[in-house]
Scaffold this motif. Structure first.
Motif, PDB file in Angstrom:
ATOM      1  N   PHE A 170       1.010  -1.306  -0.142  1.00  0.00           N
ATOM      2  CA  PHE A 170       0.050  -0.157  -0.180  1.00  0.00           C
ATOM      3  C   PHE A 170       0.762   1.264  -0.180  1.00  0.00           C
ATOM      4  N   CYS A 171       0.416   2.233  -0.803  1.00  0.00           N
ATOM      5  CA  CYS A 171       1.326   3.441  -0.804  1.00  0.00           C
ATOM      6  C   CYS A 171       1.726   3.900   0.438  1.00  0.00           C
ATOM      7  N   LEU A 172       1.023   3.870   1.342  1.00  0.00           N
ATOM      8  CA  LEU A 172       1.243   4.639   2.638  1.00  0.00           C
ATOM      9  C   LEU A 172       2.018   3.471   3.587  1.00  0.00           C
ATOM     10  N   ASN A 173       2.248   2.292   3.372  1.00  0.00           N
ATOM     11  CA  ASN A 173       2.918   1.360   3.964  1.00  0.00           C
ATOM     12  C   ASN A 173       3.970   1.162   3.343  1.00  0.00           C
ATOM     13  N   ASP A 174       5.297   1.872   3.748  1.00  0.00           N
ATOM     14  CA  ASP A 174       6.658   1.460   2.878  1.00  0.00           C
ATOM     15  C   ASP A 174       6.960   0.178   3.537  1.00  0.00           C
ATOM     16  N   SER A 175       8.024  -0.606   2.735  1.00  0.00           N
ATOM     17  CA  SER A 175       8.463  -1.912   3.032  1.00  0.00           C
ATOM     18  C   SER A 175       9.396  -1.847   4.153  1.00  0.00           C
ATOM     19  N   ARG A 176      10.027  -0.858   4.173  1.00  0.00           N
ATOM     20  CA  ARG A 176      11.219  -0.497   5.377  1.00  0.00           C
ATOM     21  C   ARG A 176      10.747   0.699   6.097  1.00  0.00           C
ATOM     22  N   VAL A 177      10.762   0.388   7.575  1.00  0.00           N
ATOM     23  CA  VAL A 177      10.442   1.510   8.530  1.00  0.00           C
ATOM     24  C   VAL A 177      11.342   1.857   9.569  1.00  0.00           C
ATOM     25  N   LEU A 178      12.018   2.908   9.574  1.00  0.00           N
ATOM     26  CA  LEU A 178      13.001   3.324  10.637  1.00  0.00           C
ATOM     27  C   LEU A 178      12.121   3.795  11.877  1.00  0.00           C
ATOM     28  N   SER A 179      12.231   3.430  13.075  1.00  0.00           N
ATOM     29  CA  SER A 179      11.599   3.704  14.136  1.00  0.00           C
ATOM     30  C   SER A 179      12.651   4.435  15.307  1.00  0.00           C
ATOM     31  N   PHE A 180      12.026   5.244  15.999  1.00  0.00           N
ATOM     32  CA  PHE A 180      12.968   6.060  16.961  1.00  0.00           C
ATOM     33  C   PHE A 180      11.913   6.170  18.256  1.00  0.00           C
ATOM     34  N   ALA A 181      12.644   6.167  19.714  1.00  0.00           N
ATOM     35  CA  ALA A 181      11.766   6.425  20.655  1.00  0.00           C
ATOM     36  C   ALA A 181      12.720   7.300  21.779  1.00  0.00           C
ATOM     37  N   THR A 182      11.802   7.868  22.754  1.00  0.00           N
ATOM     38  CA  THR A 182      12.370   8.429  24.030  1.00  0.00           C
ATOM     39  C   THR A 182      12.160   7.617  25.218  1.00  0.00           C
ATOM     40  N   VAL A 183      13.454   7.445  25.715  1.00  0.00           N
ATOM     41  CA  VAL A 183      13.363   6.496  27.113  1.00  0.00           C
ATOM     42  C   VAL A 183      13.905   7.349  28.220  1.00  0.00           C
ATOM     43  N   TYR A 184      13.340   7.041  29.468  1.00  0.00           N
ATOM     44  CA  TYR A 184      13.518   8.082  30.624  1.00  0.00           C
ATOM     45  C   TYR A 184      14.058   7.111  31.842  1.00  0.00           C
ATOM     46  N   PRO A 185      15.103   7.667  32.398  1.00  0.00           N
ATOM     47  CA  PRO A 185      15.743   7.006  33.521  1.00  0.00           C
ATOM     48  C   PRO A 185      14.676   6.448  34.732  1.00  0.00           C
ATOM     49  N   SER A 186      15.021   5.147  34.964  1.00  0.00           N
ATOM     50  CA  SER A 186      13.933   4.781  36.051  1.00  0.00           C
ATOM     51  C   SER A 186      14.269   5.418  37.489  1.00  0.00           C
ATOM     52  N   ALA A 187      13.349   5.847  37.927  1.00  0.00           N
ATOM     53  CA  ALA A 187      13.160   6.365  39.347  1.00  0.00           C
ATOM     54  C   ALA A 187      13.359   5.429  40.415  1.00  0.00           C
ATOM     55  N   ALA A 188      13.120   4.154  40.177  1.00  0.00           N
ATOM     56  CA  ALA A 188      13.068   2.863  41.172  1.00  0.00           C
ATOM     57  C   ALA A 188      14.480   2.402  41.034  1.00  0.00           C
ATOM     58  N   SER A 189      15.080   2.259  39.864  1.00  0.00           N
ATOM     59  CA  SER A 189      16.188   1.672  39.803  1.00  0.00           C
ATOM     60  C   SER A 189      17.428   2.239  38.962  1.00  0.00           C
ATOM     61  N   PRO A 190      18.263   3.036  39.538  1.00  0.00           N
ATOM     62  CA  PRO A 190      19.305   3.699  38.832  1.00  0.00           C
ATOM     63  C   PRO A 190      19.941   2.962  37.847  1.00  0.00           C
ATOM     64  N   GLY A 191      20.184   3.525  36.819  1.00  0.00           N
ATOM     65  CA  GLY A 191      21.065   3.023  35.349  1.00  0.00           C
ATOM     66  C   GLY A 191      19.992   2.417  34.696  1.00  0.00           C
ATOM     67  N   GLN A 192      18.714   2.077  34.819  1.00  0.00           N
ATOM     68  CA  GLN A 192      17.862   1.410  34.062  1.00  0.00           C
ATOM     69  C   GLN A 192      17.062   2.454  33.139  1.00  0.00           C
ATOM     70  N   TYR A 193      16.639   2.241  32.314  1.00  0.00           N
ATOM     71  CA  TYR A 193      15.852   3.220  31.359  1.00  0.00           C
ATOM     72  C   TYR A 193      14.554   2.424  30.996  1.00  0.00           C
ATOM     73  N   VAL A 194      13.358   3.307  30.985  1.00  0.00           N
ATOM     74  CA  VAL A 194      12.119   2.797  30.455  1.00  0.00           C
ATOM     75  C   VAL A 194      11.470   3.590  29.468  1.00  0.00           C
ATOM     76  N   GLY A 195      10.592   3.188  28.621  1.00  0.00           N
ATOM     77  CA  GLY A 195       9.766   3.807  27.785  1.00  0.00           C
ATOM     78  C   GLY A 195       8.835   4.557  28.565  1.00  0.00           C
ATOM     79  N   GLY A 196       8.213   5.667  27.796  1.00  0.00           N
ATOM     80  CA  GLY A 196       7.167   6.426  28.250  1.00  0.00           C
ATOM     81  C   GLY A 196       6.051   5.702  27.802  1.00  0.00           C
ATOM     82  N   ILE A 197       4.772   6.173  28.308  1.00  0.00           N
ATOM     83  CA  ILE A 197       3.497   5.855  27.972  1.00  0.00           C
ATOM     84  C   ILE A 197       2.690   7.163  27.962  1.00  0.00           C
ATOM     85  N   ASP A 198       1.618   6.956  27.019  1.00  0.00           N
ATOM     86  CA  ASP A 198       0.915   8.328  26.666  1.00  0.00           C
ATOM     87  C   ASP A 198       1.642   9.427  26.383  1.00  0.00           C
TER      88      ASP A 198
END
Length: 506
Positions: free
Chosen positions: A342-370
C-alpha cells in the motif's frame, strides 16, 4: 621520455590501488558504512533489522589499529521492560587489526549485568588463511578456529570464507563486504554448550549514511504535500476530546555539497468535542498558517529539528523531554515487510523512541507511556518525512501528494493551506467590479483592531489608505479621483497574511 614517465606513474598508481585493496580485503568492518543484520535463519516476510557501525578509530601503543562500535542501550539477556547502557554492540565493543598481518580481533567487554561474559572476550579471526588451516582463536573459553571453506558468492569479484570454532559456532566473512554472519553479543561458548543466536548480514554495506541519509528520508520537492490526522495522547485528556488534521506543503528545497534544507507551510483544523470532562470551547478551529524550516547535515545526517536522526539501532543521545533532563533519544530495530504494497505502508520503516531514567532502579531506562511516549517513524523508500511523530498531538500520515502521485484521500485537507486567491475569495467580496465611482469590500468576518485597507495602482504605488475600526464588515473604496486601470485592494490585519483583491476602474 614523457611516455616512460606516464607509464611509471600508471604502474605506481595501480600498485598503490592494489596494495590498498589488499589491506582492506576481508576486513570485518570499515569506517563510514552502516551495517545491517537480522537473525538467521530468517525466512519470514517480516523481519527486524539491527544497524551498527564502527565510529571511532585509534592506534594502540603496539601499533595495532582499533575501530570501536557505537555504544547502545539494550535489554539484558532475560528480556524485561527496561534497558541498560552497554559498551558492547552486536559483535563486541571493537575491532582490532594488526597492520601488515591478516589477524583481526573482535573484542567484547565483560558485561555480566547484561547476561554477557564475566571475562572480556577476544576472538582472533583470519579470513585470509588457507582453507583447512587452524589457530588458537580464544583463551576464555579456550577455542580453536578452522577456516573450513572459501567459496564464490554475491558476485564474481567476491568470495566468502567460513570459520568454524571448536565449539561448532561459525562466522562468515565476505572479501568485499566484511562480516556476513556471527554470534549475538560476540557470545562464544565452550564445546557442548548451547550456541547463542546467530545474526546474518541483511544487505551489502555501502559507503555513507545508507537508509539514514536525509536525502532518502526527505525526498519531497516544492509543492509536495503531506497530510496527518491529529489525536491527543491519552493522558492529555479523554480520548475523544480533540481530533483534527494537519497539512504540510513544501515551499523550497536546497541541496548543497554538505547540507539539505527545506522550508514548508502548515495549517491545522482541530475539533474539540462536547464529551463531558473535555476542556476548551467545543467546535472546530482553523489555525493560522505557520512556516517552518528543516536543515540536515549530509555528512552526519543530524538535524536540529529532528533530534532522533540518524541514531542507529540502540544508539542513544541525551534529549531532555517532558521536563526530564535525563531522557534519551534512541534508535530502534528497523522493520522490513516484503508484503507491504500500500502506498502509505513502506516496506522499510525506521523507528525511534524516547526513554527515561527509572526512578526506582538507577541505571535502568524505560519507555514512556501516553504523553511521554515520544517517538518517530520514517520510511526511506517513500521519503516523505516522518510518517508518525509527536508534538502537542500524535501525528499519523494518511495522505500525500508527491509530484503527480497521489496517495490517500485529500478530502479532509481541502480547506487547509488555500492559495492566496482562494483565501481572499473566502474572506470577502468586492462589488461592483469593474467600478467607476466606488466599490464595496464586504467581509465574511468583522475586522480586527489595527487593520488597514489600501488601494495600490499598477505601478505598486499606494494611492489610498484608511485605518479600519474593529468590527467593520463593509468598507467603501473610493475611485472617483483615480485613473482608469487595474488596482489592487489590500487588507492588512495584525498576525495575519495580507489579503489582496483585483479591482478594475472604468
Amino acid at each position: 621520455m614523457k611516455h616512460k614517465y606516464l607509464l611509471a606513474a600508471f604502474l605506481v598508481g595501480a600498485l598503490s590501488q592494489q596494495a590498498q585493496a589488499q589491506t582492506t580485503a576481508w576486513r570485518p568492518f570499515r569506517p563510514g558504512r552502516v551495517y545491517k543484520f537480522l537473525q538467521t535463519p530468517s525466512l519470514a516476510t517480516f523481519a527486524q533489522v539491527r544497524t551498527l557501525r564502527v565510529d571511532s578509530a585509534y592506534a594502540t601503543a603496539s601499533g595495532d589499529s582499533v575501530y570501536t562500535f557505537n555504544r547502545l542501550l539494550r535489554q539484558p539477556s532475560s528480556p524485561g521492560a527496561y534497558l541498560l547502557k552497554s559498551r558492547n554492540n552486536l559483535f563486541g565493543a571493537r575491532l582490532r587489526w594488526r597492520p601488515g598481518s591478516s589477524d583481526y580481533y573482535l573484542e567484547a567487554n565483560a558485561e555480566p549485568a547484561l547476561g554477557g561474559a564475566a571475562q572480556p572476550v577476544v576472538l582472533l579471526m583470519r579470513p585470509r588463511a588457507a582453507v583447512g588451516s587452524s589457530w588458537a582463536a580464544s583463551t576464555q573459553p579456550a577455542l580453536t578456529a578452522t577456516l573450513t571453506s572459501r567459496t564464490a558468492a554475491f558476485s564474481t569479484a567476491d568470495s566468502v570464507a567460513v570459520i568454524t570454532l571448536s565449539s561448532g559456532q561459525q562466522l562468515a566473512f565476505s572479501r568485499t563486504g566484511g562480516l556476513v554472519q556471527g554470534p549475538q553479543w560476540l557470545t562464544v561458548v565452550a564445546a557442548g554448550t548451547a550456541a547463542p543466536l546467530q545474526w546474518g548480514r541483511y544487505e551489502m554495506p555501502q559507503p555513507g549514511l545508507d537508509v539514514y541519509d536525509p536525502r532518502n528520508l526527505f525526498k519531497m520537492g516544492v509543492g509536495d504535500e503531506i497530510g496527518y490526522t491529529l489525536t491527543l495522547p491519552y493522558l492529555s485528556g479523554p480520548l475523544l476530546c480533540q481530533s483534527g488534521y494537519r497539512l504540510r506543503r513544501i515551499t523550497s528545497r536546497l541541496v548543497t555539497a554538505d547540507s539539505l534544507m527545506l522550508t514548508y507551510r502548515e495549517q491545522d483544523l482541530v475539533t474539540t468535542s462536547t464529551v463531558p470532562g473535555c476542556g476548551g470551547q467545543p467546535g472546530t478551529v482553523l489555525s493560522v498558517v505557520r512556516q517552518g524550516r528543516w536543515a540536515f547535515s549530509l555528512q552526519t545526517g543530524a538535524s536540529p529539528q529532528f533530534p532522533f536522526l540518524p541514531l542507529l539501532t540502540g544508539e542513544y543521545r541525551l534529549s531532555p523531554a517532558m521536563g526530564n533532563p535525563g531522557a534519551l533519544a534512541t534508535g530502534q530495530l528497523y522493520s522490513v515487510d516484503s508484503n507491504s504494497n500500500f502506498c502509505l505502508n513502506d516496506s522499510r520503516v525506521l523507528s525511534f523512541a524516547t526513554v527515561y531514567p527509572s526512578a526506582a532502579s538507577p541505571g535502568q531506562y524505560v519507555g514512556g507511556i501516553d504523553a511521554q511516549a515520544i517517538n518517530q517513524r520514517y520510511t526511506p523508500d517513500l521519503g516523505m518525512g516522518p510518517v508518525f511523530f509527536n508534538d502537542a498531538y500524535q501525528n499519523q500520515q494518511v495522505y500525500y501528494r508527491k509530484g503527480t502521485t497521489l496517495c490517500g484521500s485529500p478530502a479532509n485537507f481541502a480547506t487547509l493551506l488555500p492559495s492566496r486567491a482562494a483565501q481572499a475569495a473566502a474572506a470577502a467580496t468586492l462589488h461592483p467590479n469593474p467600478a467607476t465611482e466606488a466599490a464595496t469590500l464586504t467581509l465574511a468576518a468583522p475586522t480586527l483592531p489595527g487593520s488597514t485597507l489600501a488601494l495600490v495602482d499598477a505601478l505598486g504605488r499606494r494611492v489610498w489608505r484608511t485605518e479600519l475600526a474593529a468590527g467593520q464588515t463593509a468598507i467603501l473604496v473610493p475611485l472617483a479621483s483615480q485613473a482608469t486601470g487595474l488596482y489592487l485592494v489590500q487588507l492588512l490585519a495584525p498576525s495575519a497574511a495580507p489579503l489582496t483583491w483585483k479591482l478594475n476602474k472604468q
